[in-house]
Write an enzyme that holds these catalytic residues in place. Sequence first.
Site, PDB file in Angstrom:
ATOM      1  N   HIS A  70      13.464  -6.227  13.584  1.00 13.89           N
ATOM      2  CA  HIS A  70      12.598  -6.096  14.764  1.00 13.89           C
ATOM      3  C   HIS A  70      12.266  -7.481  15.327  1.00 13.89           C
ATOM      4  O   HIS A  70      12.265  -7.687  16.544  1.00 13.89           O
ATOM      5  CB  HIS A  70      11.283  -5.411  14.402  1.00 13.89           C
ATOM      6  CG  HIS A  70      11.411  -4.002  13.895  1.00 13.89           C
ATOM      7  ND1 HIS A  70      11.075  -3.639  12.620  1.00 13.89           N
ATOM      8  CD2 HIS A  70      11.842  -2.868  14.510  1.00 13.89           C
ATOM      9  CE1 HIS A  70      11.266  -2.336  12.463  1.00 13.89           C
ATOM     10  NE2 HIS A  70      11.745  -1.839  13.585  1.00 13.89           N
ATOM     11  N   SER A 105      15.701  -1.992   7.378  1.00 11.68           N
ATOM     12  CA  SER A 105      15.160  -0.762   7.957  1.00 11.68           C
ATOM     13  C   SER A 105      13.774  -0.532   7.370  1.00 11.68           C
ATOM     14  O   SER A 105      13.536  -0.842   6.195  1.00 11.68           O
ATOM     15  CB  SER A 105      16.066   0.418   7.589  1.00 11.68           C
ATOM     16  OG  SER A 105      15.383   1.636   7.807  1.00 11.68           O
ATOM     17  N   MET A 121       9.046   1.638  16.071  1.00 11.23           N
ATOM     18  CA  MET A 121       8.110   2.550  15.414  1.00 11.23           C
ATOM     19  C   MET A 121       7.236   1.776  14.423  1.00 11.23           C
ATOM     20  O   MET A 121       6.573   2.381  13.573  1.00 11.23           O
ATOM     21  CB  MET A 121       8.875   3.667  14.702  1.00 11.23           C
ATOM     22  CG  MET A 121       9.629   4.540  15.698  1.00 11.23           C
ATOM     23  SD  MET A 121       9.918   6.212  15.129  1.00 11.23           S
ATOM     24  CE  MET A 121      10.953   5.909  13.719  1.00 11.23           C
ATOM     25  N   GLY A 122       7.232   0.444  14.531  1.00  9.75           N
ATOM     26  CA  GLY A 122       6.354  -0.352  13.682  1.00  9.75           C
ATOM     27  C   GLY A 122       6.923  -0.585  12.295  1.00  9.75           C
ATOM     28  O   GLY A 122       8.093  -0.338  12.036  1.00  9.75           O
ATOM     29  N   TYR A 123       6.056  -1.071  11.395  1.00  7.36           N
ATOM     30  CA  TYR A 123       6.438  -1.528  10.070  1.00  7.36           C
ATOM     31  C   TYR A 123       7.544  -2.572  10.238  1.00  7.36           C
ATOM     32  O   TYR A 123       8.637  -2.471   9.700  1.00  7.36           O
ATOM     33  CB  TYR A 123       6.877  -0.357   9.178  1.00  7.36           C
ATOM     34  CG  TYR A 123       6.552  -0.625   7.728  1.00  7.36           C
ATOM     35  CD1 TYR A 123       5.231  -0.616   7.288  1.00  7.36           C
ATOM     36  CD2 TYR A 123       7.555  -0.929   6.813  1.00  7.36           C
ATOM     37  CE1 TYR A 123       4.923  -0.907   5.969  1.00  7.36           C
ATOM     38  CE2 TYR A 123       7.249  -1.212   5.487  1.00  7.36           C
ATOM     39  CZ  TYR A 123       5.931  -1.193   5.077  1.00  7.36           C
ATOM     40  OH  TYR A 123       5.630  -1.479   3.771  1.00  7.36           O
ATOM     41  N   ILE A 125      20.447  -7.040  11.647  1.00  7.14           N
ATOM     42  CA  ILE A 125      20.019  -8.054  10.668  1.00  7.14           C
ATOM     43  C   ILE A 125      20.052  -7.395   9.286  1.00  7.14           C
ATOM     44  O   ILE A 125      19.592  -6.261   9.112  1.00  7.14           O
ATOM     45  CB  ILE A 125      18.592  -8.566  10.995  1.00  7.14           C
ATOM     46  CG1 ILE A 125      18.538  -9.116  12.437  1.00  7.14           C
ATOM     47  CG2 ILE A 125      18.147  -9.621   9.985  1.00  7.14           C
ATOM     48  CD1 ILE A 125      19.431 -10.300  12.724  1.00  7.14           C
ATOM     49  N   GLY A 130      18.316  -2.526  18.942  1.00  6.52           N
ATOM     50  CA  GLY A 130      19.171  -3.034  17.865  1.00  6.52           C
ATOM     51  C   GLY A 130      20.453  -2.213  17.732  1.00  6.52           C
ATOM     52  O   GLY A 130      20.423  -0.991  17.861  1.00  6.52           O
TER      53      GLY A 130
HETATM   54  P1  AMP Z   1      12.712   1.506  14.621  1.00  7.27           P
HETATM   55  O1  AMP Z   1      11.363   0.884  14.462  1.00  7.27           O
HETATM   56  O2  AMP Z   1      13.434   1.724  13.329  1.00  7.27           O
HETATM   57  O3  AMP Z   1      12.695   2.712  15.521  1.00  7.27           O
HETATM   58  O4  AMP Z   1      13.609   0.439  15.386  1.00  7.27           O
HETATM   59  C1  AMP Z   1      13.165  -0.172  16.557  1.00  7.27           C
HETATM   60  C2  AMP Z   1      14.279  -1.016  17.097  1.00  7.27           C
HETATM   61  O5  AMP Z   1      14.633  -2.000  16.123  1.00  7.27           O
HETATM   62  C3  AMP Z   1      15.555  -0.214  17.411  1.00  7.27           C
HETATM   63  O6  AMP Z   1      16.139  -0.721  18.597  1.00  7.27           O
HETATM   64  C4  AMP Z   1      16.406  -0.500  16.202  1.00  7.27           C
HETATM   65  O7  AMP Z   1      17.795  -0.379  16.452  1.00  7.27           O
HETATM   66  C5  AMP Z   1      16.036  -1.941  15.901  1.00  7.27           C
HETATM   67  N1  AMP Z   1      16.348  -2.297  14.512  1.00  7.27           N
HETATM   68  C6  AMP Z   1      16.008  -1.613  13.400  1.00  7.27           C
HETATM   69  N2  AMP Z   1      16.529  -2.206  12.305  1.00  7.27           N
HETATM   70  C7  AMP Z   1      17.242  -3.273  12.746  1.00  7.27           C
HETATM   71  C8  AMP Z   1      18.024  -4.284  12.105  1.00  7.27           C
HETATM   72  N3  AMP Z   1      18.200  -4.302  10.782  1.00  7.27           N
HETATM   73  N4  AMP Z   1      18.596  -5.226  12.888  1.00  7.27           N
HETATM   74  C9  AMP Z   1      18.443  -5.218  14.232  1.00  7.27           C
HETATM   75  N5  AMP Z   1      17.710  -4.295  14.894  1.00  7.27           N
HETATM   76  C10 AMP Z   1      17.112  -3.330  14.171  1.00  7.27           C
END
Ligand code: AMP
Length: 296
Positions: free
Chosen positions: A37, A185, A30-32, A176, A147
């Site tokens: 990521h 996050s 979802m970016g940021y 991570i 992740g």
């Molecule tokens: P999101 O942008 O939060 O929807 O996450 C996108 C992807 O990045 C998902 O597969 C998450 O599980 C992964 N992700 C988010 N935070 C972490 C982290 N701290 N370590 C590893 N993967 C992550």
Amino acid sequence: MQIINDISQMQCISREAQKNGKKVACVPTMGYLHEGHASLIDRARENADLVIVTLFVNPTQFAPNEDFESYPRDVEHDTRVAESHGANYIFAPDVKKMYPIGYQSYVSVERVTQKFEGEKRPSHFRGVATVVAKLFNATLPQVAVFGRKDYQQTLVIKQMVRDLNFPIEIIIAPTIRESDGLAMSSRNKYLSQGDRAKSSILFLAIEDARHAIESGELSRVAINSIMLRTLRSVPEIKIDYIAAADAETLDEPEIFLPGESIVLLLACYLGKTRLIDNAVVTIPNQLNEKNFIEGI
Ligand code: AMP
């Protein structure tokens, strides 16, 4: 690196690459973007020839009272991160293109979405499964990387891929963390300085439970109490749920069995920020020497 917004253009690029013998990987986000990521992009690069990072804040996985509107967005920053980690394309479709007027198809994964995140956020996994299926159909990958940070989500995606016969290998990469243990996050940005200092308590609670399990604790209630006691050392923490469950089925027996893999799951609020974390721990097959002596 190129940014693609159009769904059919993305499909053409992926098909063309595969015609030329390239293996395509997709990293849905979802970016940021943060280092969590970035580690997924690195993993995708190791496993494919062409890496597509998707940036899409998906409205269907947010409840009306959640943070869809305020979710942090920074495409320029994301472009820099994705490019510096060797991504070939960013796929950033428009909400109106993903969910045009008249849209009415959703993917609903059943049993594995019932508890924990699914119970607290009732429409969340329906939105996640739907958008991931759509992103798979737009990027047509052979590999996709997710992740472990979102543990139940990984089970949902794997179940959907199995059930709906997506010809895609799913890779799950480790969480991570910041140096104090807080799982990275995009939502950590919401934490005030004071709350940020307290937020590593989730990791500490998981670590306390892990140590107890590794020292021979088998009782689910006792494991949950250990996490609860540690979390309560920060009075501002509001617990959404705490659980110790079978890592595959999410069942919650009273006693775990030696050799069983269990997942410790936490969701808590600090101020208005909702934080989740987890760890997978294997119940030891035999009590080690220390337990034996303590047992005597
Ligand atoms: P999101 O942008 O939060 O929807 O996450 C996108 C992807 O990045 C998902 O597969 C998450 O599980 C992964 N992700 C988010 N935070 C972490 C982290 N701290 N370590 C590893 N993967 C992550």
